[in-house]
Scaffold this motif. Structure first.
Motif, mmCIF file in Angstrom:
data_model
loop_
_atom_site.group_PDB
_atom_site.id
_atom_site.type_symbol
_atom_site.label_atom_id
_atom_site.label_comp_id
_atom_site.label_asym_id
_atom_site.label_seq_id
_atom_site.Cartn_x
_atom_site.Cartn_y
_atom_site.Cartn_z
ATOM 1 N N LYS A 49 -4.413 82.308 -54.233
ATOM 2 C CA LYS A 49 -4.337 82.222 -52.767
ATOM 3 C C LYS A 49 -5.612 82.752 -52.127
ATOM 4 C CE LYS A 49 0.711 82.578 -52.564
ATOM 5 N NZ LYS A 49 1.858 83.462 -52.291
ATOM 6 N N GLN A 50 -6.128 83.855 -52.681
ATOM 7 C CA GLN A 50 -7.392 84.374 -52.161
ATOM 8 C C GLN A 50 -8.506 83.353 -52.283
ATOM 9 O OE1 GLN A 50 -8.004 88.210 -54.157
ATOM 10 N NE2 GLN A 50 -7.897 89.179 -52.149
ATOM 11 N N LEU A 51 -8.588 82.684 -53.429
ATOM 12 C CA LEU A 51 -9.633 81.682 -53.643
ATOM 13 C C LEU A 51 -9.492 80.506 -52.675
ATOM 14 C CD1 LEU A 51 -10.074 81.416 -57.515
ATOM 15 C CD2 LEU A 51 -11.690 82.323 -55.851
ATOM 16 N N VAL A 52 -8.254 80.084 -52.421
ATOM 17 C CA VAL A 52 -8.021 78.973 -51.497
ATOM 18 C C VAL A 52 -8.464 79.358 -50.083
ATOM 19 C CG1 VAL A 52 -6.247 77.548 -50.399
ATOM 20 C CG2 VAL A 52 -6.157 77.968 -52.866
ATOM 21 N N GLN A 104 -3.015 83.377 -43.047
ATOM 22 C CA GLN A 104 -3.863 82.433 -42.342
ATOM 23 C C GLN A 104 -3.691 80.988 -42.791
ATOM 24 O OE1 GLN A 104 -7.425 84.617 -44.104
ATOM 25 N NE2 GLN A 104 -8.344 82.623 -43.747
ATOM 26 N N PHE A 105 -2.734 80.726 -43.695
ATOM 27 C CA PHE A 105 -2.536 79.357 -44.157
ATOM 28 C C PHE A 105 -1.771 78.528 -43.125
ATOM 29 C CE2 PHE A 105 -2.753 81.305 -48.597
ATOM 30 C CZ PHE A 105 -4.081 80.950 -48.747
ATOM 31 N N PHE A 132 -13.786 83.490 -41.635
ATOM 32 C CA PHE A 132 -13.153 84.810 -41.807
ATOM 33 C C PHE A 132 -11.981 84.677 -42.777
ATOM 34 C CE2 PHE A 132 -10.833 88.614 -41.004
ATOM 35 C CZ PHE A 132 -11.670 89.513 -40.341
ATOM 36 N N VAL A 133 -11.937 85.571 -43.774
ATOM 37 C CA VAL A 133 -10.812 85.610 -44.706
ATOM 38 C C VAL A 133 -10.181 86.994 -44.638
ATOM 39 C CG1 VAL A 133 -10.061 85.423 -47.111
ATOM 40 C CG2 VAL A 133 -11.856 83.913 -46.242
ATOM 41 N N PHE A 134 -8.891 87.030 -44.311
ATOM 42 C CA PHE A 134 -8.168 88.276 -44.111
ATOM 43 C C PHE A 134 -7.840 88.962 -45.440
ATOM 44 C CE2 PHE A 134 -7.300 85.653 -40.429
ATOM 45 C CZ PHE A 134 -7.446 86.527 -39.375
ATOM 46 N N GLN A 135 -7.465 90.248 -45.337
ATOM 47 C CA GLN A 135 -6.960 90.984 -46.494
ATOM 48 C C GLN A 135 -5.766 90.272 -47.101
ATOM 49 O OE1 GLN A 135 -6.279 94.915 -44.728
ATOM 50 N NE2 GLN A 135 -7.483 95.786 -46.373
ATOM 51 N N ALA A 145 -12.720 78.863 -45.830
ATOM 52 C CA ALA A 145 -13.737 79.447 -44.954
ATOM 53 C C ALA A 145 -15.125 78.905 -45.265
ATOM 54 C CB ALA A 145 -13.727 80.962 -45.092
ATOM 55 N N LEU A 146 -15.396 78.644 -46.539
ATOM 56 C CA LEU A 146 -16.724 78.193 -46.955
ATOM 57 C C LEU A 146 -16.972 76.712 -46.659
ATOM 58 C CD1 LEU A 146 -17.096 79.947 -50.429
ATOM 59 C CD2 LEU A 146 -18.542 80.329 -48.426
#
Length: 531
Positions: A147-150, A94-95, A86-89, A155-156
């Motif tokens: 940050k989004q990519l990290v 979440q880091f 899960f990746v939040f908005q 998650a992946l």
């Protein structure tokens, strides 16, 4: 299969259910796009699927959810975590670790994965998502898009069965977004990965979408194939808008599906990479030979730029190009060399309070500006800090212009990210600054909210305010920009007219420009011929 039956949910302390009698089935190995107006329950639905609701949020939930045989309502996120990434908005929330590489490895370490396998999996995902240059950087040093990519890489990397992404491309440049979506689609095809993505930028997701879920406030959602649902909703992406206008059937969901038009088009002509617009009045903001070096890395390299009174200047470029650094430099928040003048005065000779009296800044993360207990108090605090006053009735009317009517007593951080974005924007504008710096202002905004933002920006420009807009939302930028600047690797590579920027530079071409190349048409309203 993911199966949802009669799902209804109401947050604690609220009078109405945000989800009402949701029924749908999502087949395994598919990509489902979830969209709808801000506040329609998209993020809430995603959190129900992985068990965060009701286990972390509280509230009243009824109905049944089955996720590959697991029950999120009963089992909670602890059990679901083994199967669901899960990746939040807001990936910042979440880091766990400070260093990029350590953050990506965390999920594997937490699962007790052998060290050698951790190294192999982390190396693979870093290569796939092109994170080599930032793997040893601290999280706080990288851009919002990075940050989004990290967060997505984290998650992946664990090899989940279900990947849930909430606004995953909202801060990504077009090339990076396409690369990410191509990669996760390949995982879907090769490994049977099931993907659910909540997103407002439909033009990016439609080519990859199997199922389309359109959330509606106070009504049952629409669920079906993209073509089926797109005929029933409005507004829609430019490609679909043009296709509907020309009565093309079936609707194309990607530019390549659009039929060839047998007609003569106007020619755009030659392109100048540096076409500075002359202005009779001196610029309100002038940047000369600006360079910024952070941790021995040169982020900005001899930038020369002017911003004129009443102008909407759009700054675009890939993630990590230095766009946010440029905005922070204007405010004096980043050490620099070179000169910045504000209304003819060198900002080095001005105190910070004087600068922020004239320049308003909306950062990428609206939470950075939200401190009060209510939306109303956010405005009052800003006014007090600037020695200004407005009546309660004035402020209520002001909030209405931002689509925040009825929200004045709400706790800002309980609202959706799109609503928080608008609250932060209202808070910086209420003092009527001379210059407005906007960093990704369409993050979390649906099409209707973006149209309202366009109206506001144009109104501010008409009042004489100067707007410097940083965005990866190319379709939005094309509707408002008077002039465009492209920043790549810390250098300006183009400054000039929007019709040149959004037509001739492939990563930044709008859908309209791709449909009708070399015409100078960049938005659906430009398309004037009859089929």
């Amino acid at each position: 299969m993911i199966k949802i039956e009669a799902l209804t949910f109401q947050y604690p302390g609220t009078k109405q259910s945000i989800l009402r009698d949701i029924n749908l089935q999502i087949p395994p190995g598919s990509l489902t796009l979830v969209t709808g107006a801000s506040g329609s329950g998209k993020s809430t639905l995603l959190r129900c699927i992985n068990g965060l609701i009701p286990h972390f949020s509280g509230g009243v939930i009824t109905g049944q959810i089955s996720v590959f045989g697991l029950d999120p309502i009963k089992d909670g996120p602890q059990k679901l975590a083994a199967e669901v990434g899960f990746v939040f908005q807001e990936p910042e929330a979440q880091f766990v670790y400070d260093i990029v590489e350590d953050e990506i490895a965390f999920a594997l370490e937490n699962a007790g994965t052998p060290y050698k396998l951790i190294h192999e999996k982390v190396e693979e995902i870093i290569q796939k998502l092109s994170l080599e240059d930032i793997r040893h950087e601290t999280i706080k040093q990288i851009s919002g898009g990075e940050k989004q990519l990290v967060a997505i890489a984290s998650a992946l990397v664990g090899g989940k069965s279900l990947l849930i992404l909430d606004e995953p491309t909202s801060q990504l440049d077009p090339q990076t977004a396409d690369k990410l979506l191509t990669y996760i689609t390949k995982l879907k095809e090769d490994l049977g990965l099931t993907i659910i993505i909540a997103e407002h930028r439909l033009e990016r997701l439609l080519p990859y979408t199997d199922n389309f879920l359109f959330m509606q406030q106070m009504e049952s959602p629409l669920f079906g194939s993209p073509r089926e649902i797109l005929t029933k909703i409005d507004p829609v992406p430019p490609l679909i808008e043009i296709a509907k206008k020309l009565k093309i059937s079936p609707l194309p969901v990607k530019v390549e599906d659009f039929p060839i038009m047998e007609t003569e088009f106007p020619s755009l002509g030659s392109v100048s990479h540096f076409d500075e617009t002359t202005n009779a009045q001196p610029p309100i903001l002038s940047i000369r030979d600006l360079s910024v070096t952070i941790n021995r890395q040169e982020i900005l390299k001899s930038i020369n730029l002017q911003l004129n009174k009443g102008e909407i200047l759009n700054l675009i470029g890939p993630n990590g190009a230095g766009k946010t650094t440029l905005l922070r430099s204007i405010l004096g928040l980043t050490p620099k060399t070179g000169q910045i003048t504000l209304n003819g005065q060198n900002t080095e000779a001005m105190d910070f309070q004087n600068i922020i009296q004239q320049i308003a800044y909306l950062p990428q993360n609206p939470n950075d500006l939200l401190f009060a207990e209510t939306v109303f108090e956010e405005l009052l605090i800003t006014l007090k800090n600037h020695g200004m006053q407005k009546s309660p009735s004035e402020l209520i009317g002001f909030l209405t212009r931002f689509g925040l009517e009825g929200k004045q007593d709400a706790y800002p951080r309980d609202l959706s990210i799109g609503e928080r974005q608008r609250i932060a924007l209202a808070a910086i504008i209420v003092v009527k600054p001379k210059i407005i710096l906007l960093d990704e202002p369409t993050r979390g905004l649906d099409y209707g909210a973006k149209k309202a933002l366009q109206t506001l920006i144009e109104d501010w420009a008409n009042q004489g305010m100067a707007i410097l807009l940083v965005t990866h939302d190319i379709e939005f930028a094309a509707t408002v920009a008077d002039r465009v600047v492209i920043l790549e690797e810390g250098k300006l590579v183009f400054t000039g007219k929007p019709k040149l920027a959004f037509t001739n530079f492939y990563p930044y071409q709008t859908q309209t420009a791709r449909l009708f190349p070399n015409t100078g048409w960049i938005i659906p309203q430009d398309v004037t011929f009859e089929k």
